[in-house]
Design a protein around this motif. Sequence first.
Motif, short mmCIF file in Angstrom:
data_model
loop_
_atom_site.label_atom_id
_atom_site.label_comp_id
_atom_site.label_asym_id
_atom_site.label_seq_id
_atom_site.Cartn_x
_atom_site.Cartn_y
_atom_site.Cartn_z
N LYS A 267 0.83 -1.20 0.00
CA LYS A 267 0.00 0.00 0.00
C LYS A 267 0.86 1.25 0.00
O LYS A 267 2.05 1.20 0.34
CB LYS A 267 -0.92 0.02 1.23
CG LYS A 267 -1.96 -1.10 1.27
CD LYS A 267 -2.85 -0.95 2.49
CE LYS A 267 -3.93 -2.02 2.51
NZ LYS A 267 -4.83 -1.88 3.70
N ASN B 252 -10.62 2.09 -4.47
CA ASN B 252 -10.33 3.36 -3.82
C ASN B 252 -11.04 4.46 -4.60
O ASN B 252 -11.14 4.42 -5.82
CB ASN B 252 -8.83 3.63 -3.74
CG ASN B 252 -8.15 3.66 -5.09
OD1 ASN B 252 -7.82 2.62 -5.63
ND2 ASN B 252 -7.94 4.85 -5.64
N LYS C 192 -3.69 3.41 0.03
CA LYS C 192 -4.23 2.94 -1.24
C LYS C 192 -3.32 1.86 -1.84
O LYS C 192 -2.15 1.78 -1.52
CB LYS C 192 -4.42 4.11 -2.20
CG LYS C 192 -5.44 5.12 -1.72
CD LYS C 192 -5.66 6.24 -2.71
CE LYS C 192 -6.70 7.21 -2.20
NZ LYS C 192 -6.95 8.34 -3.15
#
Length: 821
Positions: A33, A246, A38
Amino acid sequence: MKRIFTVFFLLNILLVQASLAQTTNGSIKGKVKTSDGKAAAYVSVGLSQSGKGTATDEDGNYLLTDIKPGNYTLKVSFVGLTTQQQQITVSSRQQTVQDFALTESASQLNEVIITSGNSFNKPVSLGKADIKPLDLPQSMGVIPSKIIADQQAVRLGDVVKNVSGVSLTQSRGGVAETFSARGYSIGIAGSGGSIFKNGVISNTQGFPDASTLEAIEVLKGSSALLYGNVSGGVIINMVTKKPVFNWGGQISMMAGSYGQYKPTVDIHGPITKNLAFRVIGTHENADSYRDVVHTNRTYVAPSLLYKIGQKTDVLVQVDYLKSDLVPDAGVGIPNNRITVTEVPDAPRNRFLYPKWAYNNTKQTSGFLTINHRFNDSWKLTAIGSAQNTKVDGFGVGVPMTIAANGDWTRTLSAVKSGEKDYTGQLNLNGNFKTGGIRHQLLFGSDFTRIVSENNTFKYTTAAGVVGTAYDKINIYNPATFDVRNDVPSIADTALTTTPQNRMGIYVQDLISLTSKFKVLAGLRWSYQKAFQTTIFNKEKQQERRGTAADKSDDAFSPKVALIYQPIQTSSVYASYTNNFTINSGTDIYGDNLKPSIINQYELGLKNEFLNGRLSANVSVYRIQNSNFAQTALVDVNGNANTNSNIRELSGETTSDGLEVDFNATLSKNFYFIAGYGYNYMRYTNTTGLVGSQVEAERLINNPAHTANGSAFYTFDKGSMKGLRLGASAFYTGERTGGNNNVVGLNAGLNNTTAAQSSYNAQVPLKGFATVDLSAGYGFRRFALLVKVSNIFNELNYIVHDRYSINPIPPRMFAATLSYKF
């Protein structure tokens, strides 16, 4: 032979079961991430001491399998990012989990993720087997969304020209793009095309929109093993953007020369924990450097991604295209023999069709993809798709018989066609060992049904005159263009329906004999049946059968390649593959054409340098076609043939060539791509054919040389921070339009001077280069990018039909303002 495939498959499954029972190795999985939580996609993950490596997927997940128990250093890196590493212990028959958090945010990561044209990190999805590019014994190219956006590409052709050895052509009337590579052309229709969308065959009538592309993937040479009846030169796969978990998106507005404007909206995000969406919509309205020509397009592409647990995901994609444009058959070629450089008073804007001409396309597509992982080694993918394409157009025929003084008698021509494409695929991928030999196995099958519909018409003038005659103009005298502008009435008289089915079963195995020596071997059985056409007479309300009976063809297409990797960053390969090509249409007597057998031999060298930041690849090839099929020059009466469905076998052709590619991401600020292609496709054996082609003569519309290069740099420090500069150059070498020469006329045909002239009507075209310059500035979430294309205002032509040519666009301006959220 079907039993052989069944037995082969069962044996492989038994071997897999045995190997799974015996292995004592472990695996590692995890998620990477960014600092803002994200997913970090396409980031490299490597395991020291083992030589194993992979890249994260779109959701930031990675998986390393078959690792011997022991202690290792796990590294996560990407060009321009700070490398992270973690000590890790792998246990027997255990899966170790290790996640990473990068110091960069998602927006910073997007600035450096540029998948190079021949990325050694990300497998090509078009290959079906997730084989890494270094292990793939085939020349390939990948152009990612970063380059597509930086070049402000609008059409598929704007993207494909970044691939070495591929040149742009167009279909009759300029209503769709076609391409040429390694001497072979690629059609637009599913029945004869080699263009795919998300791995399934696609009709590209109406121009695919580049704004929805995540990437385009190109496999050069024969891909019959995986896709059956496709071009011997190249296949192109359009990878569309998919949902991500996302929230985010982008809104942009493009404005350009000749009144062009194109707003685009791209929104994505999660609906629930396991369900994500994406919606892309764009509209384009533009005039043209060609008089009268206008484009009005709307494209919408919603999609959903549903994750069923950790092992299964379901992807649903739908798109809709409405494309209304004015057809354009080009500048015209007086007397069929005069080169374009000799045509006096041929301005780039000259439009020879009537002002009322139109060509409207509506296309709806749907895709369902299911991926299921049984375990770390076995994966099943099922794909289903349906596409409906409808085309409605009216105007005049292409200018194929313009007199030397410029006189052209225009005749009415219309199209009302449809094509329905249905596809199903099932692919099983497995990784296992038998003894000390590693296997990467692909076993699959596919089925495609294509139903084509075409109408014939009756034309009636306002005065009640029935027929195709319209008027006579002189292409050198614009005053004659508008003498007549009435629109005759048109009525459908008959509907011809042509169905065909294709299916195939294939197996492929990448066998790692040692860490340096590998073998890729595979075999496909293909079957295709073209059904007898049905012709429905709308005036009499009667249906009859066509003259050509049902036609069935089947063949085996083998592929074998030897791969030598002296070091982990270099690969040398030699391959042989066989392509079985069904020839659509009929000969001049209405009989079905025999298939063509195509043999390809290729040698290649793939390298990566500077820790993966630079790749340099070279390949040489020879492709031999036993009996090349092309549009017949004359019909059964000896007159010039205007029906592209009437074809002829012209004898053996040989295509030799060389391709070189360089792709580099030297830092997060700077990248470049460059390529060169050479091709020599000529007739090599036409002995015994009456009216044969001239041996050793190059085939029309195939440039000997093509080249491309692009470079972009972004400043991230000082007073120039946020400034982006770029340049792109594209070269297309000399080629010939019109028709190839022939030794004599076919026996029994009309041996007239006009017919002989139509045989030997070549249009030599000089090579040309265009240069585009780009400049942009980014501030926080806003970005402005400006481009001047063809900055030197080069004038040259694209051949879109053997009777006519179209000038390339002049110097043009485009600017895109975007906002990311």
